[in-house]
Design a protein around this motif. Structure first.
Motif, mmCIF file in Angstrom:
data_model
loop_
_atom_site.group_PDB
_atom_site.id
_atom_site.type_symbol
_atom_site.label_atom_id
_atom_site.label_comp_id
_atom_site.label_asym_id
_atom_site.label_seq_id
_atom_site.Cartn_x
_atom_site.Cartn_y
_atom_site.Cartn_z
ATOM 1 N N ALA A 130 0.808 -1.222 0.000
ATOM 2 C CA ALA A 130 0.000 0.000 0.000
ATOM 3 C C ALA A 130 0.841 1.273 0.000
ATOM 4 C CB ALA A 130 -0.921 0.003 1.225
ATOM 5 N N LEU A 131 2.091 1.153 0.442
ATOM 6 C CA LEU A 131 2.907 2.366 0.583
ATOM 7 C C LEU A 131 4.254 2.251 -0.136
ATOM 8 C CD1 LEU A 131 3.426 5.153 1.961
ATOM 9 C CD2 LEU A 131 4.356 3.882 3.910
ATOM 10 N N PRO A 144 4.166 1.155 -4.243
ATOM 11 C CA PRO A 144 3.569 2.114 -5.175
ATOM 12 C C PRO A 144 4.196 3.504 -5.123
ATOM 13 C CG PRO A 144 2.028 1.602 -3.407
ATOM 14 C CD PRO A 144 3.159 0.632 -3.293
ATOM 15 N N VAL A 145 4.491 3.983 -3.932
ATOM 16 C CA VAL A 145 5.007 5.358 -3.850
ATOM 17 C C VAL A 145 6.434 5.434 -4.404
ATOM 18 C CG1 VAL A 145 5.559 7.289 -2.330
ATOM 19 C CG2 VAL A 145 3.466 5.969 -1.953
ATOM 20 N N CYS A 177 6.220 5.222 -8.151
ATOM 21 C CA CYS A 177 5.721 6.509 -8.684
ATOM 22 C C CYS A 177 6.842 7.527 -8.762
ATOM 23 C CB CYS A 177 4.649 7.078 -7.752
ATOM 24 S SG CYS A 177 2.986 6.771 -8.265
ATOM 25 N N GLU A 178 7.616 7.601 -7.705
ATOM 26 C CA GLU A 178 8.687 8.611 -7.667
ATOM 27 C C GLU A 178 9.740 8.328 -8.747
ATOM 28 O OE1 GLU A 178 8.039 11.073 -6.053
ATOM 29 O OE2 GLU A 178 6.644 10.326 -4.538
ATOM 30 N N LEU A 184 11.834 10.237 -0.584
ATOM 31 C CA LEU A 184 10.838 9.196 -0.311
ATOM 32 C C LEU A 184 11.273 7.838 -0.851
ATOM 33 C CD1 LEU A 184 7.333 10.830 -0.804
ATOM 34 C CD2 LEU A 184 8.247 9.758 1.253
#
Lengths: 110, 152
Positions: free
Chosen positions: B48-49, B52-53, B56-57, B122
């Motif tokens: 969930a974190l 994907p994050v 994305c970055e 991130l």
């Protein structure tokens, strides 16, 4: 991402459904800025239906918060799940925003 | 219908995707890579974190800062997922960057209220490993960013 905007009293409530990421963040930004331009000053973004947020999505929230504050208003956030809370903590943005566990608490905090 | 046993040691999924330099493709690529991670029982928070994050970055960096959304330039993604770890390599055709020098800490002065500049930070917080190397040694352009995450 889809989002819905509605008024609850004096507060503009934005529900964000899906991902808030680089490909769609401008849509949210523009809609909130349109409301600000129309004279609205109190904003709540509810993340109950939100998946993940990337740094561009976070950046839009920071930008909106600044613009709303410059106009004497306030942007508050509600219903971050554990992963979104972690994201805000990692980036220290939990110190920039007032974040409520529920929509009702956020609405009553204005 | 599940296509594999989640505890199956030795099971490995490899993907190779090439996309235009257009951010509208990011969510689909993230889903393509997250799906086998879910099938192989990666942790809830990773699904969930972290995955994907960080993806994305890395993808948005390649598309926006590497290729500057040039329609003639492509972004290549290679992913290997097994029961121990996820390894993703994202390649662009852009000017080389310095992973260390370009990473801005979230709590450095002035960064909190910046709209941009959290991407590399991130990625490095959410992955076990982030490396950058030259796409084609001996040429002036092209980055490969490799993300590594052990299954939790």
């Amino acid at each position: 991402m889809t989002f819905a905007i509605k008024k609850q009293g004096e507060i503009v409530v934005v529900d964000v459904e899906g991902q808030l990421i680089v490909g769609n963040r401008q849509e949210l930004k523009q809609r909130v800025l349109d409301e600000l331009e129309r004279g609205e000053r109190k904003f709540l973004i509810d993340f109950a239906q939100t998946g993940y947020i990337d740094s561009s999505g976070l950046g839009v929230l920071v930008s909106l918060s600044k613009k709303i504050r410059e106009q004497g208003g306030e942007l508050r956030l509600a219903n971050l799940n554990d992963d979104l809370k972690t994201l805000f903590e990692l980036t220290k943005l939990d110190t920039l925003f007032q974040i409520s566990d529920t929509r009702d608490r956020a609405l009553s905090s204005f | 219908m599940p296509v594999m046993l989640r505890s199956d040691q030795g099971f490995r999924v490899s993907l190779e995707v090439e996309i235009p330099s257009d951010v509208s493709y990011i969510e689909s690529v993230v889903d393509l890579i997250r799906h086998p991670c879910a099938e192989l029982a990666y942790g809830k928070h990773q699904l969930a974190l972290n995955v994907p994050v960080a993806l994305c970055e890395a993808l948005s960096n390649a598309i926006l800062r590497g290729n500057h959304e040039d329609p003639l330039k492509r972004v290549c993604v290679r992913a290997d997922v097994d029961t121990t770890r996820l390894v993703v390599e994202i390649s662009d055709e852009g000017v080389r960057f310095d992973l260390e020098a370009d990473t801005r800490e979230a709590d450095e002065d002035g960064n909190l209220e910046r709209e941009d500049g959290r991407g590399l930070f991130l990625m490095r917080k959410l992955m076990d490993g982030v490396e950058r190397f030259d796409r084609s040694p001996g040429t002036a352009t092209g980055n490969v960013v490799r993300l590594t995450l052990a299954r939790a």
